[in-house]
Scaffold this motif. Sequence first.
Motif, short mmCIF file in Angstrom:
data_model
loop_
_atom_site.label_atom_id
_atom_site.label_comp_id
_atom_site.label_asym_id
_atom_site.label_seq_id
_atom_site.Cartn_x
_atom_site.Cartn_y
_atom_site.Cartn_z
N PHE A 93 0.85 -1.19 0.00
CA PHE A 93 0.00 0.00 0.00
C PHE A 93 0.89 1.24 0.00
O PHE A 93 1.91 1.27 0.69
N ASN A 94 0.50 2.25 -0.79
CA ASN A 94 1.29 3.48 -0.81
C ASN A 94 1.01 4.30 0.46
O ASN A 94 0.13 3.94 1.26
N ALA A 95 1.71 5.41 0.60
CA ALA A 95 1.62 6.18 1.84
C ALA A 95 0.20 6.68 2.12
O ALA A 95 -0.29 6.64 3.26
N GLY A 96 -0.46 7.18 1.06
CA GLY A 96 -1.82 7.67 1.23
C GLY A 96 -2.78 6.56 1.63
O GLY A 96 -3.66 6.76 2.49
N GLU A 97 -2.63 5.41 0.99
CA GLU A 97 -3.49 4.27 1.32
C GLU A 97 -3.25 3.80 2.75
O GLU A 97 -4.19 3.47 3.48
N GLN A 98 -1.98 3.77 3.14
CA GLN A 98 -1.66 3.35 4.52
C GLN A 98 -2.35 4.27 5.53
O GLN A 98 -2.90 3.81 6.54
N ALA A 99 -2.31 5.58 5.25
CA ALA A 99 -2.91 6.54 6.20
C ALA A 99 -4.41 6.30 6.34
O ALA A 99 -4.95 6.33 7.46
N LEU A 100 -5.09 6.07 5.21
CA LEU A 100 -6.53 5.88 5.28
C LEU A 100 -6.91 4.53 5.87
O LEU A 100 -7.91 4.41 6.59
N LEU A 101 -6.12 3.51 5.59
CA LEU A 101 -6.39 2.20 6.20
C LEU A 101 -6.18 2.27 7.72
O LEU A 101 -6.90 1.62 8.49
N LYS A 102 -5.21 3.07 8.13
CA LYS A 102 -5.03 3.26 9.58
C LYS A 102 -6.18 4.06 10.17
O LYS A 102 -6.58 3.84 11.31
N ASP A 103 -6.74 5.00 9.38
CA ASP A 103 -7.94 5.71 9.83
C ASP A 103 -9.08 4.72 10.07
O ASP A 103 -9.79 4.79 11.08
N ILE A 104 -9.26 3.81 9.12
CA ILE A 104 -10.32 2.80 9.27
C ILE A 104 -10.07 1.96 10.52
O ILE A 104 -10.98 1.71 11.31
N ARG A 105 -8.81 1.53 10.68
CA ARG A 105 -8.47 0.77 11.90
C ARG A 105 -8.86 1.56 13.15
O ARG A 105 -9.49 1.01 14.07
N ASP A 106 -8.53 2.83 13.17
CA ASP A 106 -8.82 3.65 14.36
C ASP A 106 -10.33 3.80 14.57
O ASP A 106 -10.80 3.83 15.72
N HIS A 107 -11.07 3.94 13.47
CA HIS A 107 -12.53 4.01 13.60
C HIS A 107 -13.08 2.73 14.23
O HIS A 107 -13.91 2.78 15.14
N GLU A 108 -12.60 1.59 13.72
CA GLU A 108 -13.13 0.31 14.23
C GLU A 108 -12.75 0.10 15.69
O GLU A 108 -13.55 -0.42 16.48
N ILE A 109 -11.55 0.50 16.03
CA ILE A 109 -11.15 0.40 17.45
C ILE A 109 -12.02 1.32 18.31
O ILE A 109 -12.47 0.93 19.40
N ALA A 110 -12.28 2.52 17.79
CA ALA A 110 -13.13 3.46 18.54
C ALA A 110 -14.54 2.89 18.71
O ALA A 110 -15.14 2.99 19.79
N HIS A 111 -15.08 2.29 17.64
CA HIS A 111 -16.41 1.67 17.75
C HIS A 111 -16.39 0.55 18.79
O HIS A 111 -17.29 0.44 19.63
N ARG A 112 -15.36 -0.30 18.71
CA ARG A 112 -15.26 -1.42 19.67
C ARG A 112 -15.22 -0.90 21.10
O ARG A 112 -15.95 -1.39 21.97
N GLU A 113 -14.39 0.08 21.32
CA GLU A 113 -14.23 0.60 22.69
C GLU A 113 -15.48 1.33 23.15
O GLU A 113 -15.80 1.33 24.35
N PHE A 114 -16.18 1.98 22.21
CA PHE A 114 -17.43 2.64 22.57
C PHE A 114 -18.44 1.63 23.10
O PHE A 114 -19.04 1.82 24.16
N PHE A 115 -18.64 0.54 22.34
CA PHE A 115 -19.61 -0.46 22.77
C PHE A 115 -19.17 -1.13 24.07
O PHE A 115 -20.01 -1.41 24.94
N LYS A 116 -17.89 -1.38 24.20
CA LYS A 116 -17.40 -2.02 25.43
C LYS A 116 -17.69 -1.13 26.64
O LYS A 116 -18.17 -1.61 27.68
N ALA A 117 -17.44 0.17 26.49
CA ALA A 117 -17.68 1.09 27.60
C ALA A 117 -19.17 1.25 27.86
O ALA A 117 -19.61 1.30 29.02
#
Length: 232
Positions: A93-117
């Motif tokens: 993945f190029n640099a731009g793709e890496q950044a957006l895929l990490k954004d998606i990762r962060d969104h999913e982690i945020a969703h997971r932690e939201f429901f857990k809390a």
Amino acid sequence: MSNTQFLDQDPFALNQHATNKHSRRRFLGYAGAAAGIAVLASSCDKDDDNNMDDAVDVGSGDTGVLNYAYALEQLEAAFYTQVAASASFGTIFNAGEQALLKDIRDHEIAHREFFKAALSTSAIASLEVNFSAVNFSSRASILATAKAFEDLGVSAYNGAGNILTNGDFLVLAGKIVSVEARHAAYIRDLITNGTFADSTDANGMDMAMAPKEVVAIANAYLKTKVSANNLA
């Protein structure tokens, strides 16, 4: 905390708490949902009947729906975490793709932690995943799985909305499914540019799937099996 206490809480306050903990970068467009689910469904028969006697039941009612969403967010967060941590991530993945895929990762982690809390003591346990079918050295394998997971997530939220009785939770589910749909759109464009909205029905609407259908597919990627038999 009992289920009743949890349901009495202000979900918007819980949402704000989760949002403050996890930064959210802006994202792109509008999307549909559909075909990639077949990628997951095709592998279900091999694994979805394993250890179902020990399956984690998400429960019923609003708490059951939130645990159901929590299970799916655990799956997605684990997947993108492994994608970003793979040795090939920086080369396929190029640099731009890496950044957006990490954004998606962060969104999913945020969703997971939201429901857990939000669920607190009513939350199901952390699930163990099984990504043995995914080649994390292959761009095609990662993107096909990501597309299927995002489509499954959109279909799952759309299919569970009518079970929720608390209108505030329904609003929160709408806020999350819109993010999942943008993920699906971006992944589609990574696979084939310009296909971000190619999966809606004739009325321009996304798919919806019942919890039992979604769980049967998700279980192919979970060592800890999940049951949604009490969600209707």
